[in-house]
Design an enzyme around this catalytic site. Sequence first.
Site, PDB file in Angstrom:
ATOM      1  N   HIS A 158     -70.731 -28.568  37.640  1.00 37.71           N
ATOM      2  CA  HIS A 158     -71.268 -29.872  37.234  1.00 37.71           C
ATOM      3  C   HIS A 158     -72.358 -29.619  36.202  1.00 37.71           C
ATOM      4  O   HIS A 158     -73.401 -29.040  36.514  1.00 37.71           O
ATOM      5  CB  HIS A 158     -71.831 -30.626  38.442  1.00 37.71           C
ATOM      6  CG  HIS A 158     -72.079 -32.077  38.187  1.00 37.71           C
ATOM      7  ND1 HIS A 158     -73.075 -32.528  37.348  1.00 37.71           N
ATOM      8  CD2 HIS A 158     -71.443 -33.194  38.653  1.00 37.71           C
ATOM      9  CE1 HIS A 158     -73.069 -33.839  37.319  1.00 37.71           C
ATOM     10  NE2 HIS A 158     -72.079 -34.281  38.105  1.00 37.71           N
ATOM     11  N   THR A 184     -46.341 -47.339 -11.068  1.00 36.21           N
ATOM     12  CA  THR A 184     -45.947 -47.961  -9.809  1.00 36.21           C
ATOM     13  C   THR A 184     -44.635 -47.332  -9.381  1.00 36.21           C
ATOM     14  O   THR A 184     -43.737 -47.152 -10.209  1.00 36.21           O
ATOM     15  CB  THR A 184     -45.793 -49.488  -9.955  1.00 36.21           C
ATOM     16  OG1 THR A 184     -44.812 -49.781 -10.954  1.00 36.21           O
ATOM     17  CG2 THR A 184     -47.123 -50.127 -10.366  1.00 36.21           C
ATOM     18  N   HIS A 185     -44.542 -46.973  -8.111  1.00 37.32           N
ATOM     19  CA  HIS A 185     -43.405 -46.218  -7.587  1.00 37.32           C
ATOM     20  C   HIS A 185     -43.250 -44.870  -8.299  1.00 37.32           C
ATOM     21  O   HIS A 185     -42.163 -44.296  -8.320  1.00 37.32           O
ATOM     22  CB  HIS A 185     -42.086 -47.018  -7.720  1.00 37.32           C
ATOM     23  CG  HIS A 185     -42.136 -48.370  -7.091  1.00 37.32           C
ATOM     24  ND1 HIS A 185     -41.907 -48.587  -5.750  1.00 37.32           N
ATOM     25  CD2 HIS A 185     -42.418 -49.598  -7.628  1.00 37.32           C
ATOM     26  CE1 HIS A 185     -42.023 -49.889  -5.488  1.00 37.32           C
ATOM     27  NE2 HIS A 185     -42.348 -50.508  -6.605  1.00 37.32           N
ATOM     28  N   SER A 202     -50.126 -15.022  -5.687  1.00 35.37           N
ATOM     29  CA  SER A 202     -50.010 -13.562  -5.657  1.00 35.37           C
ATOM     30  C   SER A 202     -48.844 -13.073  -6.505  1.00 35.37           C
ATOM     31  O   SER A 202     -48.812 -11.918  -6.930  1.00 35.37           O
ATOM     32  CB  SER A 202     -49.833 -13.086  -4.207  1.00 35.37           C
ATOM     33  OG  SER A 202     -48.614 -13.592  -3.677  1.00 35.37           O
ATOM     34  N   LYS A 216     -50.287 -19.619 -12.282  1.00 37.20           N
ATOM     35  CA  LYS A 216     -50.478 -20.775 -11.420  1.00 37.20           C
ATOM     36  C   LYS A 216     -51.941 -21.229 -11.322  1.00 37.20           C
ATOM     37  O   LYS A 216     -52.849 -20.422 -11.171  1.00 37.20           O
ATOM     38  CB  LYS A 216     -49.960 -20.474 -10.006  1.00 37.20           C
ATOM     39  CG  LYS A 216     -48.456 -20.270  -9.907  1.00 37.20           C
ATOM     40  CD  LYS A 216     -47.692 -21.536 -10.259  1.00 37.20           C
ATOM     41  CE  LYS A 216     -47.855 -22.621  -9.234  1.00 37.20           C
ATOM     42  NZ  LYS A 216     -47.265 -22.272  -7.914  1.00 37.20           N
ATOM     43  N   GLU A 258     -55.452 -30.227  -1.628  1.00 36.37           N
ATOM     44  CA  GLU A 258     -54.523 -30.011  -0.520  1.00 36.37           C
ATOM     45  C   GLU A 258     -55.275 -29.797   0.798  1.00 36.37           C
ATOM     46  O   GLU A 258     -54.824 -30.250   1.859  1.00 36.37           O
ATOM     47  CB  GLU A 258     -53.603 -28.835  -0.836  1.00 36.37           C
ATOM     48  CG  GLU A 258     -52.602 -29.165  -1.935  1.00 36.37           C
ATOM     49  CD  GLU A 258     -51.834 -27.962  -2.459  1.00 36.37           C
ATOM     50  OE1 GLU A 258     -50.824 -28.172  -3.137  1.00 36.37           O
ATOM     51  OE2 GLU A 258     -52.250 -26.814  -2.179  1.00 36.37           O
TER      52      GLU A 258
END
Length: 436
Positions: free
Chosen positions: A68, A145-146, A268, A273, A280
Amino acid sequence: MIDRYTRPAMGRIWTEENKYRCWLQVESAASAVLAEDGVIPEKAARVIESKSSFSVQRIQEIEAEVKHDVIAFTTAVSESLKEQGLGEESRWLHYGLTSNDVVDTAQALQVKGASTLIRAGITALMDVLKRRALEFKQTATIGRTHGIHAEPTTFGLKLLNWYAEMQRNLTRFDAAAEEMRVGKLSGAVGTFGHLKPEHEERICERLGLRPDPIATQVIQRDRHAAYISAMAILGSTLDKIAVEVRHLQRTEVREAQEYFSEKQKGSSAMPHKKNPITSEQISGLARVLRGNAQAAYENVALWHERDISHSSVERVIFPDSTILVDYLLAKTTDLIDRLLVYPERMKKNLESTGGLIFSGQLLLDLAEAGMLREDAYRLVQSHAMRAWKDDLVFRDEVGRDPQIASLLTPEKLDKTFDYTRQLGNVDAIFNRVLGK
């Protein structure tokens, strides 16, 4: 869970050490008020406030035996007083209180501290969004849009939209934080069996809290669900910002991108890149906040006047959610502050469809010039579909159409395909949002 030492001020709020300090703060405030009313000796209240101490290790040792946490805490504090020859005064510790009088009220103190930091993070992000929105107020870009080119907008309006959403997040968060700023010292089932309502009011006042108007053994968990939910919605806004940055950074778009340092590596295997890793991370961790909100909803329905099923959940979701929000606000603020923006690429993309994005304006101009709207729609769409199919320059195609030429002069057609015409109200939108 995010490393609490990444954002140390927030992390310290949720340490075991600080939790027990908040418990002791509640115990001291209760003793002081009870002493004022002659319920306990004044000397006991002074001793509890000035001489009480504890060791986290000792509390954990006792809890391992008694199972407790509050009993372990009060036992450890009483031991500290007895060691100083103050055993007589120690018997007044926790007088008239039940465990959750201390736990829930102290949790409100922790949440109050966390809310102060989160609010500062929200306003810091809003400042950056406002500054960069003004920076790109008139920077034309294509609205989508879309995912498909629609009509021109400005990059400043994108940022201003996020700023306005953060205003709403601030309002929601302030309301949820205020709902959490309540204490409860009404006893085992909330009936004030041992203390009086005025005792609770004065104890809460000492702690900078409001008394909960009615409680059982616990403060009702709809408050907690609203607080965690406000942070989940806030996290979803940050996710929304991050998703837009991720889309804008795609190779085919390249209108904006995260800052990429000289020594940073993206892959890597592929040296070229540049990945939107911060965005993310923001998107991923926002999912955790939404999951925590679901857990908070489940805590609302407890058995009768209380059970303990909510307790273990809150030991996870309150530190996690507040630390995550604090971290994500800092990451998003840095993301927007150092965001690389490419107006020339925006202009190139805006012009890439050869004027297709002005089909709506052409429709309106033809209707204004006397053509039935349905006829104008069919005519403009036929040219648009042909331009899509055969990769034609829409502006040139409609310019050669005799029906259109009979209604719109070359000068009028030039105005139809001038995007500045469609952006004439940008200032008005900024003034409306920023209150000028």
